[in-house]
Scaffold this motif. Structure first.
Motif, PDB file in Angstrom:
ATOM      1  N   GLN A  22       0.623  -1.220  -0.003  1.00 19.97           N
ATOM      2  CA  GLN A  22      -0.209   0.310  -0.215  1.00 19.97           C
ATOM      3  C   GLN A  22       0.446   1.029   0.202  1.00 19.97           C
ATOM      4  O   GLN A  22       0.536   2.312  -0.689  1.00 19.97           O
ATOM      5  CB  GLN A  22      -0.456  -0.630   1.324  1.00 19.97           C
ATOM      6  N   ALA A  23       2.239   1.464   0.698  1.00 20.22           N
ATOM      7  CA  ALA A  23       2.490   2.345   0.335  1.00 20.22           C
ATOM      8  C   ALA A  23       3.244   2.200  -0.969  1.00 20.22           C
ATOM      9  O   ALA A  23       3.853   3.314  -1.281  1.00 20.22           O
ATOM     10  CB  ALA A  23       3.828   1.771   1.714  1.00 20.22           C
ATOM     11  N   VAL A  24       3.720   1.754  -1.516  1.00 19.77           N
ATOM     12  CA  VAL A  24       4.687   1.179  -2.820  1.00 19.77           C
ATOM     13  C   VAL A  24       3.554   2.193  -3.791  1.00 19.77           C
ATOM     14  O   VAL A  24       3.588   3.235  -4.605  1.00 19.77           O
ATOM     15  CB  VAL A  24       4.908   0.505  -3.044  1.00 19.77           C
ATOM     16  N   LEU A  25       2.699   1.704  -3.614  1.00 21.96           N
ATOM     17  CA  LEU A  25       1.398   2.449  -4.485  1.00 21.96           C
ATOM     18  C   LEU A  25       0.604   3.667  -4.209  1.00 21.96           C
ATOM     19  O   LEU A  25      -0.009   4.946  -4.712  1.00 21.96           O
ATOM     20  CB  LEU A  25       0.117   1.228  -3.959  1.00 21.96           C
ATOM     21  N   ALA A  26       0.832   4.526  -2.620  1.00 22.83           N
ATOM     22  CA  ALA A  26       1.064   5.589  -2.320  1.00 22.83           C
ATOM     23  C   ALA A  26       1.790   6.189  -3.059  1.00 22.83           C
ATOM     24  O   ALA A  26       1.708   7.793  -3.043  1.00 22.83           O
ATOM     25  CB  ALA A  26       0.487   5.612  -0.522  1.00 22.83           C
TER      26      ALA A  26
ATOM     27  N   SER B 210       1.402   9.842  -5.385  1.00 24.82           N
ATOM     28  CA  SER B 210       1.882  11.605  -4.848  1.00 24.82           C
ATOM     29  C   SER B 210       2.740  11.466  -6.387  1.00 24.82           C
ATOM     30  O   SER B 210       2.533  12.245  -7.150  1.00 24.82           O
ATOM     31  CB  SER B 210       2.820  11.401  -3.781  1.00 24.82           C
ATOM     32  N   ALA B 211       3.060  10.824  -6.665  1.00 28.00           N
ATOM     33  CA  ALA B 211       3.775  11.106  -8.195  1.00 28.00           C
ATOM     34  C   ALA B 211       2.949  11.182  -9.630  1.00 28.00           C
ATOM     35  O   ALA B 211       3.057  12.626 -10.099  1.00 28.00           O
ATOM     36  CB  ALA B 211       4.862   9.346  -8.311  1.00 28.00           C
ATOM     37  N   ALA B 212       1.731  10.796  -9.585  1.00 32.33           N
ATOM     38  CA  ALA B 212       1.049  10.493 -10.755  1.00 32.33           C
ATOM     39  C   ALA B 212       0.357  12.286  -9.927  1.00 32.33           C
ATOM     40  O   ALA B 212      -0.418  12.308 -11.325  1.00 32.33           O
ATOM     41  CB  ALA B 212      -0.108   9.483 -10.325  1.00 32.33           C
ATOM     42  N   HIS B 213      -0.032  11.989  -8.861  1.00 33.11           N
ATOM     43  CA  HIS B 213      -0.553  13.249  -8.395  1.00 33.11           C
ATOM     44  C   HIS B 213       0.418  14.884  -9.003  1.00 33.11           C
ATOM     45  O   HIS B 213      -0.236  16.175  -9.989  1.00 33.11           O
ATOM     46  CB  HIS B 213      -0.719  13.861  -7.509  1.00 33.11           C
ATOM     47  N   THR B 214       1.753  14.788  -8.555  1.00 30.36           N
ATOM     48  CA  THR B 214       2.628  15.883  -9.487  1.00 30.36           C
ATOM     49  C   THR B 214       2.552  15.625 -11.065  1.00 30.36           C
ATOM     50  O   THR B 214       2.698  16.625 -11.041  1.00 30.36           O
ATOM     51  CB  THR B 214       3.935  15.417  -8.190  1.00 30.36           C
ATOM     52  N   LEU B 215       3.017  14.280 -11.136  1.00 30.21           N
ATOM     53  CA  LEU B 215       3.310  14.929 -12.863  1.00 30.21           C
ATOM     54  C   LEU B 215       1.381  15.409 -12.859  1.00 30.21           C
ATOM     55  O   LEU B 215       1.965  16.313 -14.493  1.00 30.21           O
ATOM     56  CB  LEU B 215       3.288  13.521 -13.078  1.00 30.21           C
TER      57      LEU B 215
ATOM     58  N   CYS C  91       6.976  -5.339 -15.934  1.00 30.37           N
ATOM     59  CA  CYS C  91       4.875  -5.559 -16.409  1.00 30.37           C
ATOM     60  C   CYS C  91       4.849  -4.292 -15.848  1.00 30.37           C
ATOM     61  O   CYS C  91       3.825  -4.398 -17.217  1.00 30.37           O
ATOM     62  CB  CYS C  91       5.090  -6.294 -15.468  1.00 30.37           C
ATOM     63  N   HIS C  92       4.859  -3.158 -15.963  1.00 32.96           N
ATOM     64  CA  HIS C  92       4.145  -2.249 -16.444  1.00 32.96           C
ATOM     65  C   HIS C  92       4.727  -0.568 -16.824  1.00 32.96           C
ATOM     66  O   HIS C  92       6.165  -0.910 -15.915  1.00 32.96           O
ATOM     67  CB  HIS C  92       2.617  -2.753 -14.776  1.00 32.96           C
ATOM     68  N   LEU C  93       4.057   0.603 -16.606  1.00 33.84           N
ATOM     69  CA  LEU C  93       4.696   1.478 -16.568  1.00 33.84           C
ATOM     70  C   LEU C  93       4.632   1.861 -14.892  1.00 33.84           C
ATOM     71  O   LEU C  93       3.563   1.904 -14.573  1.00 33.84           O
ATOM     72  CB  LEU C  93       4.215   2.778 -17.274  1.00 33.84           C
ATOM     73  N   GLU C  94       5.041   3.055 -14.420  1.00 33.56           N
ATOM     74  CA  GLU C  94       5.039   3.728 -13.218  1.00 33.56           C
ATOM     75  C   GLU C  94       4.787   5.183 -12.693  1.00 33.56           C
ATOM     76  O   GLU C  94       5.864   5.498 -14.342  1.00 33.56           O
ATOM     77  CB  GLU C  94       6.131   3.286 -12.211  1.00 33.56           C
ATOM     78  N   ALA C  95       4.200   6.303 -12.223  1.00 29.53           N
ATOM     79  CA  ALA C  95       4.608   7.237 -12.680  1.00 29.53           C
ATOM     80  C   ALA C  95       5.653   8.275 -13.085  1.00 29.53           C
ATOM     81  O   ALA C  95       5.824   8.928 -13.207  1.00 29.53           O
ATOM     82  CB  ALA C  95       3.555   8.368 -12.003  1.00 29.53           C
TER      83      ALA C  95
ATOM     84  N   ALA D  78      -2.691  -1.666 -14.655  1.00 30.36           N
ATOM     85  CA  ALA D  78      -4.063  -1.989 -14.628  1.00 30.36           C
ATOM     86  C   ALA D  78      -4.354  -1.535 -12.584  1.00 30.36           C
ATOM     87  O   ALA D  78      -4.924  -0.465 -12.257  1.00 30.36           O
ATOM     88  CB  ALA D  78      -5.132  -2.938 -14.055  1.00 30.36           C
ATOM     89  N   SER D  79      -2.971  -1.301 -12.141  1.00 34.39           N
ATOM     90  CA  SER D  79      -3.371  -1.003 -10.162  1.00 34.39           C
ATOM     91  C   SER D  79      -1.821   0.271 -10.663  1.00 34.39           C
ATOM     92  O   SER D  79      -2.468   0.884  -9.517  1.00 34.39           O
ATOM     93  CB  SER D  79      -2.313  -2.404  -9.593  1.00 34.39           C
ATOM     94  N   TYR D  80      -1.967   0.831 -11.569  1.00 28.13           N
ATOM     95  CA  TYR D  80      -0.418   1.957 -11.472  1.00 28.13           C
ATOM     96  C   TYR D  80      -1.557   3.886 -12.532  1.00 28.13           C
ATOM     97  O   TYR D  80      -1.568   3.711 -13.312  1.00 28.13           O
ATOM     98  CB  TYR D  80       0.256   2.071 -11.725  1.00 28.13           C
ATOM     99  N   ASP D  81      -1.771   4.332 -11.458  1.00 28.36           N
ATOM    100  CA  ASP D  81      -1.873   5.243 -11.675  1.00 28.36           C
ATOM    101  C   ASP D  81      -0.732   6.457 -12.848  1.00 28.36           C
ATOM    102  O   ASP D  81       0.322   6.126 -12.124  1.00 28.36           O
ATOM    103  CB  ASP D  81      -2.397   6.422 -10.751  1.00 28.36           C
TER     104      ASP D  81
END
Length: 278
Positions: free
Chosen positions: A9-13, A17-22, A94-98, A128-131
């Motif tokens: 949950q901390a990793v996704l939080a 936060s990074a997604a919000h900033t971007l 397997c995915h991109l992150e913000a 699907a899990s990453y904004d």
């Protein structure tokens, strides 16, 4: 086990936060991000190539970033449209992150870019899990994948703000049951728009571009019901990961520019690291 869940949950939080900033940074410069998710072989590269070409013809400043585990094949194809294109090799992630997306945009994305299309890694589970700081999340499925795809991947389809069916020119040949597919989509994501396209036949040409431009102009964005479900408190296995569809995130999806959390608020993926990319 609780410590493991807390870590995830901390990793996704942190990603949120990074997604919000971007999202805030890109919105301030007038750029709308469109996150494209699908299985491998769905035809999203072909569809995106066509849409980028149409954008250039219309004089819309667009760019595309495409992610793959290996090869630069997709970037080479998309570059034929004549718009700025960048390939990200995830080296197995397997995915991109913000934060990863932000690093690759820094110093590359032209200042006047109105739309940025992000072609995520071909996978309907991890991404699907990453904004990513997107304002529009699009899930694609080809007519060859089966009408029950939305039921098999409820998180991906359940958080979509637009669902695109591809390769409709061969729908009859593969006996695609459109009403059944639509019903399954509505079962996991009531009210989401489903559009039909064919990169080869031309059906739906420009519809993805039009929807993205509408969002960028402040148009309404579908709000998935799934994103508002309360967080689950039990351990649940689903979609091939330690935490599946039973684990909903506390925050809903972004409704466009300036929101704290975008699509992907329902979290399932256990990865905690970012693999260096080039």
């Amino acid at each position: 086990m609780c410590r493991v869940v807390d870590l995830k949950q901390a990793v996704l939080a942190k990603n949120d936060s990074a997604a919000h900033t971007l999202r805030a940074e890109l919105t301030a410069r007038g750029t709308t991000v469109v996150n494209l998710l699908s299985s491998p072989g769905s035809g999203k590269t072909a569809l995106l190539e066509r849409e980028l070409g149409l954008a250039r013809e219309r004089g819309v400043p667009v760019a595309a970033l495409t992610a793959d585990l290996a090869t630069e094949n997709d970037a080479l194809r998309l570059a034929r449209s004549g718009v700025p294109v960048k390939q990200v090799l995830t080296d197995g992630l397997c995915h991109l992150e913000a934060a990863m997306l932000g690093r690759h945009l820094d110093g590359w994305l032209p200042e006047d870019t109105r739309l940025l299309f992000v072609e995520n890694v071909g996978n309907l589970v991890c991404p699907a899990s990453y904004d990513l700081g997107e304002s529009l999340r699009v899930v694609l499925a080809s007519v060859t994948e089966g009408e029950d795809k939305p039921l098999k991947y409820p998180t991906a389809f359940g958080l979509a703000q637009l669902v695109v069916v591809t390769k409709t020119d061969i729908a009859q040949a593969v006996e695609f049951d459109e009403p059944a597919f639509r019903a399954h989509v509505q079962q996991v994501n009531p009210g989401v728009e489903v559009v039909l396209t064919s990169a080869r036949g031309g059906e739906g040409a420009g519809i993805l571009l039009d929807r993205a431009l509408a969002v960028g102009a402040g148009g309404a964005v579908h709000a998935p019901v799934m994103a508002h479900q309360p967080p689950a408190h039990h351990h649940h296995h689903g979609e091939g990961h330690e935490h599946g569809p039973g684990h909903a995130h506390e925050h809903g999806p972004g409704r466009g520019p300036g929101h704290d959390h975008g699509p992907g608020s329902r979290r399932t993926h256990p990865h905690s690291g970012v693999v260096p990319t080039r």
